[in-house]
Write a protein that holds these residues in place. Structure first.
Motif, PDB file in Angstrom:
ATOM      1  N   MET A   1       0.822  -1.206   0.000  1.00 19.60           N
ATOM      2  CA  MET A   1       0.000   0.000   0.000  1.00 19.60           C
ATOM      3  C   MET A   1       0.863   1.265   0.000  1.00 19.60           C
ATOM      4  SD  MET A   1      -3.254   0.594   0.065  1.00 19.60           S
ATOM      5  CE  MET A   1      -4.504   1.664   0.602  1.00 19.60           C
ATOM      6  N   THR A   2       1.991   1.235   0.664  1.00 21.95           N
ATOM      7  CA  THR A   2       2.862   2.401   0.732  1.00 21.95           C
ATOM      8  C   THR A   2       3.446   2.734  -0.635  1.00 21.95           C
ATOM      9  OG1 THR A   2       3.449   1.792   2.976  1.00 21.95           O
ATOM     10  CG2 THR A   2       4.866   3.386   1.897  1.00 21.95           C
ATOM     11  N   LYS A   3       3.842   1.715  -1.397  1.00 24.78           N
ATOM     12  CA  LYS A   3       4.397   1.937  -2.731  1.00 24.78           C
ATOM     13  C   LYS A   3       3.342   2.555  -3.646  1.00 24.78           C
ATOM     14  CE  LYS A   3       6.614  -0.217  -6.624  1.00 24.78           C
ATOM     15  NZ  LYS A   3       6.961  -1.419  -7.328  1.00 24.78           N
ATOM     16  N   ARG A   4       2.124   2.054  -3.577  1.00 21.91           N
ATOM     17  CA  ARG A   4       1.034   2.586  -4.398  1.00 21.91           C
ATOM     18  C   ARG A   4       0.786   4.056  -4.062  1.00 21.91           C
ATOM     19  NH1 ARG A   4      -4.655   3.041  -4.016  1.00 21.91           N
ATOM     20  NH2 ARG A   4      -5.652   2.876  -6.042  1.00 21.91           N
ATOM     21  N   TRP A   5       0.755   4.380  -2.784  1.00 20.53           N
ATOM     22  CA  TRP A   5       0.511   5.760  -2.352  1.00 20.53           C
ATOM     23  C   TRP A   5       1.613   6.685  -2.861  1.00 20.53           C
ATOM     24  CZ3 TRP A   5      -3.432   8.437  -0.958  1.00 20.53           C
ATOM     25  CH2 TRP A   5      -3.261   9.670  -0.338  1.00 20.53           C
ATOM     26  N   GLN A   6       2.858   6.234  -2.780  1.00 19.71           N
ATOM     27  CA  GLN A   6       3.984   7.039  -3.254  1.00 19.71           C
ATOM     28  C   GLN A   6       3.890   7.254  -4.764  1.00 19.71           C
ATOM     29  OE1 GLN A   6       6.253   8.647  -1.330  1.00 19.71           O
ATOM     30  NE2 GLN A   6       6.806   9.641  -3.263  1.00 19.71           N
ATOM     31  N   GLU A   7       3.502   6.218  -5.503  1.00 19.31           N
ATOM     32  CA  GLU A   7       3.353   6.363  -6.951  1.00 19.31           C
ATOM     33  C   GLU A   7       2.229   7.332  -7.306  1.00 19.31           C
ATOM     34  OE1 GLU A   7       3.038   2.521  -8.749  1.00 19.31           O
ATOM     35  OE2 GLU A   7       5.122   2.018  -8.278  1.00 19.31           O
ATOM     36  N   MET A   8       1.161   7.328  -6.541  1.00 15.47           N
ATOM     37  CA  MET A   8       0.065   8.281  -6.779  1.00 15.47           C
ATOM     38  C   MET A   8       0.541   9.706  -6.504  1.00 15.47           C
ATOM     39  SD  MET A   8      -3.320   6.083  -5.579  1.00 15.47           S
ATOM     40  CE  MET A   8      -3.748   7.236  -4.370  1.00 15.47           C
ATOM     41  N   LYS A   9       1.312   9.911  -5.458  1.00 19.70           N
ATOM     42  CA  LYS A   9       1.847  11.244  -5.157  1.00 19.70           C
ATOM     43  C   LYS A   9       2.817  11.705  -6.244  1.00 19.70           C
ATOM     44  CE  LYS A   9       3.398  11.789  -0.977  1.00 19.70           C
ATOM     45  NZ  LYS A   9       3.967  11.546   0.355  1.00 19.70           N
ATOM     46  N   ASP A  10       3.667  10.782  -6.727  1.00 24.88           N
ATOM     47  CA  ASP A  10       4.601  11.122  -7.800  1.00 24.88           C
ATOM     48  C   ASP A  10       3.857  11.489  -9.084  1.00 24.88           C
ATOM     49  OD1 ASP A  10       6.645  10.576  -6.032  1.00 24.88           O
ATOM     50  OD2 ASP A  10       7.061   8.572  -6.852  1.00 24.88           O
ATOM     51  N   THR A  11       2.804  10.742  -9.386  1.00 24.39           N
ATOM     52  CA  THR A  11       1.995  11.027 -10.574  1.00 24.39           C
ATOM     53  C   THR A  11       1.341  12.401 -10.467  1.00 24.39           C
ATOM     54  OG1 THR A  11       1.558   8.670 -10.834  1.00 24.39           O
ATOM     55  CG2 THR A  11       0.096  10.182 -11.997  1.00 24.39           C
ATOM     56  N   GLU A  12       0.813  12.730  -9.302  1.00 30.13           N
ATOM     57  CA  GLU A  12       0.202  14.042  -9.094  1.00 30.13           C
ATOM     58  C   GLU A  12       1.223  15.153  -9.289  1.00 30.13           C
ATOM     59  OE1 GLU A  12      -2.739  16.113  -5.894  1.00 30.13           O
ATOM     60  OE2 GLU A  12      -0.961  15.117  -5.096  1.00 30.13           O
ATOM     61  N   LYS A  13       2.420  14.959  -8.789  1.00 34.64           N
ATOM     62  CA  LYS A  13       3.477  15.961  -8.938  1.00 34.64           C
ATOM     63  C   LYS A  13       3.812  16.175 -10.408  1.00 34.64           C
ATOM     64  CE  LYS A  13       8.069  17.205  -7.204  1.00 34.64           C
ATOM     65  NZ  LYS A  13       8.185  18.227  -8.158  1.00 34.64           N
ATOM     66  N   ILE A  14       3.899  15.070 -11.182  1.00 26.06           N
ATOM     67  CA  ILE A  14       4.172  15.196 -12.614  1.00 26.06           C
ATOM     68  C   ILE A  14       3.068  16.000 -13.291  1.00 26.06           C
ATOM     69  CG2 ILE A  14       4.290  13.899 -14.792  1.00 26.06           C
ATOM     70  CD1 ILE A  14       5.675  11.653 -13.151  1.00 26.06           C
TER      71      ILE A  14
END
Length: 56
Positions: free
Chosen positions: A1-14
């Motif tokens: 779950m932590t990896k998924r959350w980090q990827e969602m945050k990275d996607t939002e930043k992009i």
């Protein structure tokens, strides 16, 4: 779950860094109606119902 959350945050930043704007479109239309015509129904999908139309 932590990896998924980090990827969602990275996607939002992009998205926020790379896009100047995200267009939002609103479609509208104007109509003229003779004041003598009553009960003309114009539905949101722009279809016109003449079922209850009266002319005074």
């Amino acid at each position: 779950m932590t990896k998924r959350w980090q990827e969602m945050k990275d996607t939002e930043k992009i998205l926020l860094d790379d896009y100047v704007y995200i267009p939002i479109f609103e479609k509208g239309a104007a109509t003229l109606q003779n004041p003598k015509v009553k009960n003309l129904v114009i539905k949101p999908c722009r279809t016109i119902s003449f079922e209850y139309v009266e002319k005074n």
